[in-house]
Design a protein around this motif. Structure first.
Motif, PDB file in Angstrom:
ATOM      1  N   PHE A 192      43.529  17.801  33.652  1.00 49.11           N
ATOM      2  CA  PHE A 192      43.491  16.781  34.684  1.00 49.11           C
ATOM      3  C   PHE A 192      44.010  15.451  34.142  1.00 49.11           C
ATOM      4  N   LYS A 193      44.133  14.462  35.054  1.00 48.17           N
ATOM      5  CA  LYS A 193      44.645  13.125  34.744  1.00 48.17           C
ATOM      6  C   LYS A 193      46.054  13.192  34.156  1.00 48.17           C
ATOM      7  N   LYS A 198      41.858  17.879  28.617  1.00 51.04           N
ATOM      8  CA  LYS A 198      41.642  19.320  28.780  1.00 51.04           C
ATOM      9  C   LYS A 198      40.223  19.660  28.346  1.00 51.04           C
ATOM     10  N   ILE A 199      39.509  20.396  29.193  1.00 48.49           N
ATOM     11  CA  ILE A 199      38.148  20.839  28.889  1.00 48.49           C
ATOM     12  C   ILE A 199      38.092  22.360  28.990  1.00 48.49           C
ATOM     13  N   THR A 200      37.559  22.990  27.958  1.00 49.58           N
ATOM     14  CA  THR A 200      37.351  24.441  27.948  1.00 49.58           C
ATOM     15  C   THR A 200      35.881  24.716  27.689  1.00 49.58           C
ATOM     16  N   THR A 201      35.257  25.515  28.522  1.00 52.33           N
ATOM     17  CA  THR A 201      33.828  25.782  28.362  1.00 52.33           C
ATOM     18  C   THR A 201      33.489  27.184  28.833  1.00 52.33           C
ATOM     19  N   GLY A 202      32.385  27.718  28.314  1.00 56.28           N
ATOM     20  CA  GLY A 202      31.952  29.050  28.720  1.00 56.28           C
ATOM     21  C   GLY A 202      30.525  29.333  28.283  1.00 56.28           C
ATOM     22  N   TYR A 203      29.888  30.236  29.002  1.00 51.85           N
ATOM     23  CA  TYR A 203      28.521  30.674  28.679  1.00 51.85           C
ATOM     24  C   TYR A 203      28.434  32.182  28.859  1.00 51.85           C
ATOM     25  N   ALA A 204      27.771  32.860  27.929  1.00 51.79           N
ATOM     26  CA  ALA A 204      27.612  34.311  28.010  1.00 51.79           C
ATOM     27  C   ALA A 204      26.207  34.703  27.577  1.00 51.79           C
ATOM     28  N   ARG A 205      25.734  35.798  28.165  1.00 56.56           N
ATOM     29  CA  ARG A 205      24.406  36.310  27.838  1.00 56.56           C
ATOM     30  C   ARG A 205      24.396  37.817  28.046  1.00 56.56           C
ATOM     31  N   GLY A 206      23.711  38.556  27.161  1.00 56.48           N
ATOM     32  CA  GLY A 206      23.627  39.999  27.319  1.00 56.48           C
ATOM     33  C   GLY A 206      23.201  40.692  26.047  1.00 56.48           C
ATOM     34  N   VAL A 234      31.809  24.511  24.273  1.00 57.93           N
ATOM     35  CA  VAL A 234      32.593  23.555  25.042  1.00 57.93           C
ATOM     36  C   VAL A 234      33.564  22.841  24.108  1.00 57.93           C
ATOM     37  N   GLU A 235      34.791  22.624  24.603  1.00 63.30           N
ATOM     38  CA  GLU A 235      35.813  21.868  23.878  1.00 63.30           C
ATOM     39  C   GLU A 235      36.332  20.763  24.795  1.00 63.30           C
ATOM     40  N   PHE A 236      36.497  19.573  24.227  1.00 59.50           N
ATOM     41  CA  PHE A 236      37.077  18.452  24.969  1.00 59.50           C
ATOM     42  C   PHE A 236      38.250  17.921  24.163  1.00 59.50           C
ATOM     43  N   GLN A 237      39.438  17.878  24.790  1.00 60.79           N
ATOM     44  CA  GLN A 237      40.636  17.436  24.086  1.00 60.79           C
ATOM     45  C   GLN A 237      41.379  16.376  24.891  1.00 60.79           C
ATOM     46  N   ARG A 238      42.039  15.486  24.153  1.00 63.21           N
ATOM     47  CA  ARG A 238      42.862  14.452  24.764  1.00 63.21           C
ATOM     48  C   ARG A 238      44.266  14.513  24.171  1.00 63.21           C
TER      49      ARG A 238
END
Length: 460
Positions: A192-193, A198-206, A234-238
């Motif tokens: 965005f912008k 750039k934001i990359t994120t995720g959650y997993a369970r099992g 989570v990753e945050f990049q500029r």
């Protein structure tokens, strides 16, 4: 439904994905890390389950089942493609109907036709905003059994007014096999912008039921394990210039290892069996992508470096470091032909758990190996792939590569170790014409046997 592995969320693997040897299938990877690979990176990948050549009768039965399911997968893909091809035709027909209706009332309401056309154009624009991907991925593996991965993904521009940022991706996945392996994952990657952030994120369970392979004198023996856990990352990049993106990343998770019943001889159990393990890390990520389409690159390069620092001061049970570097180069030979090259290097330091090492066969590095059979402190791979686009949305690929898992300590690179080559081919079917996202089916031959895998997006 189709795996988004890192291929979707991470161009390093190019396989939505879920990549070819999925992390849930690898015999030595943390359960939560295996599940997060279904949506986040690294499409390495991938997130695709494998069929080995050493299956005996049960594996052959699973192979027949997988072949039937594969036909179903491609059938669903064809139907989805047909719907996408005809998606604009009903809109055009509807537009004609609206104009005709407006023409009937033209004498009474002269402004109606213009208003109808404006509304129709708006509907067309909204209809083209994103692309929905839905596909099932059958899996059959000696490690986790036979079952299905169900994935739903959506590719879309984060803002209608932003013509610079690449499309964003969100997805959800579920996993179930007949050996009681099950789990779910959600994730996304957002640009965005004007492609500034750039934001990359995720959650997993099992929980994953798998086998840990023995080594050296214990080669051929397997230790049945169950690993239950969860992971958030989570990753945050500029953007910092020259198309480089730089930023911090954070990951935290927990898992519990338990032994499953076994009737034969097994390798020694790892030290953390029966204990709850917490892993927390901070790190940094540097990426650079010059390709025009991250889902199907035809030119340019892709580079990514990640570092994770696990520390007891952050609440982690183990203190160790992990470094991963990948580089890909893409060259168009013609309109329908592409040659892709990939190099990959992994290193770990400190005292990681066994699933914290570099694991051969994950993130599509390389195809042809069951993940978890070869893992060590260092790993290096290189591979080349030829891609040909055919009519009617189909395509074929041929690939080959070589690599090695390298011990640490006093041993030098490639000393007293075997090179691990890989080669094979595959079929492609275009699920999305708008973004050129392919359904992938690959068969690969490694040193010990062959594997078969399904996924979404390219291997890298």
């Amino acid at each position: 439904m189709v795996l988004l592995g890192d291929s979707m969320l991470d161009p390093a693997t190019r396989s939505t994905g879920i990549s070819d040897s999925s992390r849930a299938d690898m015999a030595s990877l943390d359960c939560s890390r295996g599940l997060i690979a279904l949506l986040t990176n690294t499409l390495p990948g991938s997130c695709v389950r494998k069929i080995t050549a050493s299956g005996a009768r049960k594996s052959m039965n699973r192979l027949h089942i997988t072949k039937l399911l594969l036909l179903c997968v491609f059938g669903i893909g064809v139907c989805s493609a047909a719907q996408e091809d005809h998606a604009e035709k009903p809109a055009e027909a509807g537009s004609g109907q609206e104009v005709t209706a407006a023409g009937v009332e033209q004498s009474a309401q002269p402004a109606a036709p213009a208003q109808s056309e404006t509304q129709t154009e708006g509907k067309k624009k909204d209809a083209k905003r994103g692309s929905l991907l839905i596909a099932p991925i059958p899996i059959s593996s000696p490690a986790i059994g036979s079952g299905l991965v169900l994935v739903v993904g959506y590719i879309f521009p984060f803002s209608k007014s932003d013509r610079v940022s690449p499309p964003s991706v969100i997805g959800v996945a579920g996993l179930y096999t007949n050996n009681e392996t099950r789990g779910f994952a959600v994730g996304g990657q957002f640009y965005f912008k004007q492609n500034t952030y750039k934001i990359t994120t995720g959650y997993a369970r099992g929980n994953v039921n798998y086998d840990l392979y023995g080594s050296r004198d214990l080669t051929g023996l397997k230790l049945p394990l169950q690993q239950t856990g969860q992971l958030f990352r989570v990753e945050f990049q500029r953007r910092v210039g020259w198309k480089f993106f730089l930023g911090p990343q954070f990951s935290t998770g927990s898992s519990t290892l338990t032994l499953r019943p076994s009737s034969g001889e097994t390798p020694p159990a790892p030290p953390d069996v029966g204990l709850r393990t917490n892993l927390t890390a901070i790190g940094a990520t540097l990426t650079r992508d010059t390709s025009l389409n991250r889902f199907y690159p035809t030119n340019g390069t892709y580079f990514k470096f990640t570092s994770d620092f696990f520390s007891q001061t952050l609440g982690s049970k183990y203190s160790f470091q992990s470094y991963v570097t990948t580089f890909s180069k893409y060259l168009s030979l013609s309109k329908n032909q592409v040659v892709a090259y990939n190099a990959y290097f992994c290193a770990t330091g400190g005292k990681p758990p066994f699933y914290g090492n570099c694991i051969y066969g994950t993130s599509n590095q390389l195809r042809g190996y069951v993940a978890g059979k070869y893992f060590n402190r260092y790993m290096v791979t290189t591979q080349l792939e030829y891609r040909l686009t055919l009519p009617w949305r189909f395509g074929v690929v041929a690939f080959g590569g070589i690599g090695e898992a390298i011990p640490g300590g006093d041993q030098l690179l490639f000393t007293n170790n075997k090179f691990l080559p890989s080669g094979g081919g595959g079929l492609r079917f275009q699920l999305s014409k708008q973004y050129h996202v392919n359904l992938r089916a690959d068969i690969a031959q490694g040193r010990d046997g062959h594997t078969f895998g399904l996924g979404v997006g390219e291997a890298f």
